[in-house]
Design an enzyme around this catalytic site. Structure first.
Site, PDB file in Angstrom:
ATOM      1  N   HIS A  47       0.882  -1.200  -0.043  1.00 17.81           N
ATOM      2  CA  HIS A  47       0.024  -0.196  -0.108  1.00 17.81           C
ATOM      3  C   HIS A  47       1.134   1.258   0.033  1.00 17.81           C
ATOM      4  CE1 HIS A  47      -3.931  -1.876   1.756  1.00 17.81           C
ATOM      5  NE2 HIS A  47      -3.488  -2.632   0.728  1.00 17.81           N
ATOM      6  N   GLU A  49       1.434   3.575   2.437  1.00 20.06           N
ATOM      7  CA  GLU A  49       2.225   3.694   3.496  1.00 20.06           C
ATOM      8  C   GLU A  49       3.382   2.461   3.438  1.00 20.06           C
ATOM      9  OE1 GLU A  49      -2.149   4.526   4.472  1.00 20.06           O
ATOM     10  OE2 GLU A  49      -0.982   3.185   3.121  1.00 20.06           O
ATOM     11  N   SER A  72      -7.145   7.504   4.600  1.00 18.12           N
ATOM     12  CA  SER A  72      -6.895   6.883   6.089  1.00 18.12           C
ATOM     13  C   SER A  72      -6.567   5.580   6.085  1.00 18.12           C
ATOM     14  CB  SER A  72      -8.264   7.098   6.944  1.00 18.12           C
ATOM     15  OG  SER A  72      -8.122   6.686   8.199  1.00 18.12           O
ATOM     16  N   CYS A  74      -5.545   1.362   6.379  1.00 16.01           N
ATOM     17  CA  CYS A  74      -6.127   0.227   6.543  1.00 16.01           C
ATOM     18  C   CYS A  74      -5.705  -0.247   7.770  1.00 16.01           C
ATOM     19  CB  CYS A  74      -6.131  -0.566   5.383  1.00 16.01           C
ATOM     20  SG  CYS A  74      -4.182  -1.132   5.129  1.00 16.01           S
ATOM     21  N   CYS A  77      -1.854  -1.280   7.281  1.00 17.22           N
ATOM     22  CA  CYS A  77      -0.968   0.100   7.445  1.00 17.22           C
ATOM     23  C   CYS A  77      -1.124   0.660   8.810  1.00 17.22           C
ATOM     24  CB  CYS A  77      -1.224   1.220   6.405  1.00 17.22           C
ATOM     25  SG  CYS A  77      -1.090   0.316   4.519  1.00 17.22           S
TER      26      CYS A  77
END
Length: 141
Positions: A47, A49, A72, A74, A77
């Site tokens: 992802h 992040e 925001s 998941c 992350c």
């Protein structure tokens, strides 16, 4: 947040999920930046992040960094943020997904929610265009 958004847009333009992230130090230096690689690498774990963490590489401590993310985080992350004790996360969009802002705050992470118009619009556009890819990235139905 602008750099994180640019990473998200890069992923979107490559046909991928538009989620970007940047990690900076206390002086504002970029340590790592990246975007979601579900489509580009066929990797469901990278992802935005995670890619920023991967690009930042090894660090003795992450207790003085800030992570910027366009959406925001998941749970995966969020777990990474907690695992490496990142103290501050700046979130560009909680409209398309509330993610885990409260969960992070309950565990002592400072979370700043911007609800940036560009981040929100890009994610909404993606969700409208490719709902099946959105579902796949967030772990299915």
């Amino acid at each position: 947040m602008k750099r994180a958004y640019e990473q998200a847009l890069k992923s979107y333009n490559e046909g991928g999920c538009p989620i970007g992230a940047v990690i900076i130090d206390e002086d504002g230096n970029i340590l790592g930046e990246g975007h979601n690689h579900l489509v580009q690498e066929g990797n469901p774990i990278i992802h935005g992040e995670m890619d920023a963490m991967r690009k930042a590489g090894r660090m003795k401590s992450r207790r003085n960094v800030i992570m910027y993310t366009t959406l925001s985080p998941c749970m995966m992350c969020t777990g990474t943020i907690l695992q490496f004790k990142i103290p501050h996360v700046v979130v560009g969009d909680t409209v398309n997904s509330a993610g885990n802002v409260d969960f992070l705050r309950e565990r002592g992470v400072e979370v700043t929610v911007l609800d940036d118009e560009d981040c929100i619009a890009l994610c909404k556009k993606f969700r409208d265009e490719k709902p099946e890819l959105w579902q796949e990235d967030w772990g299915g139905e």
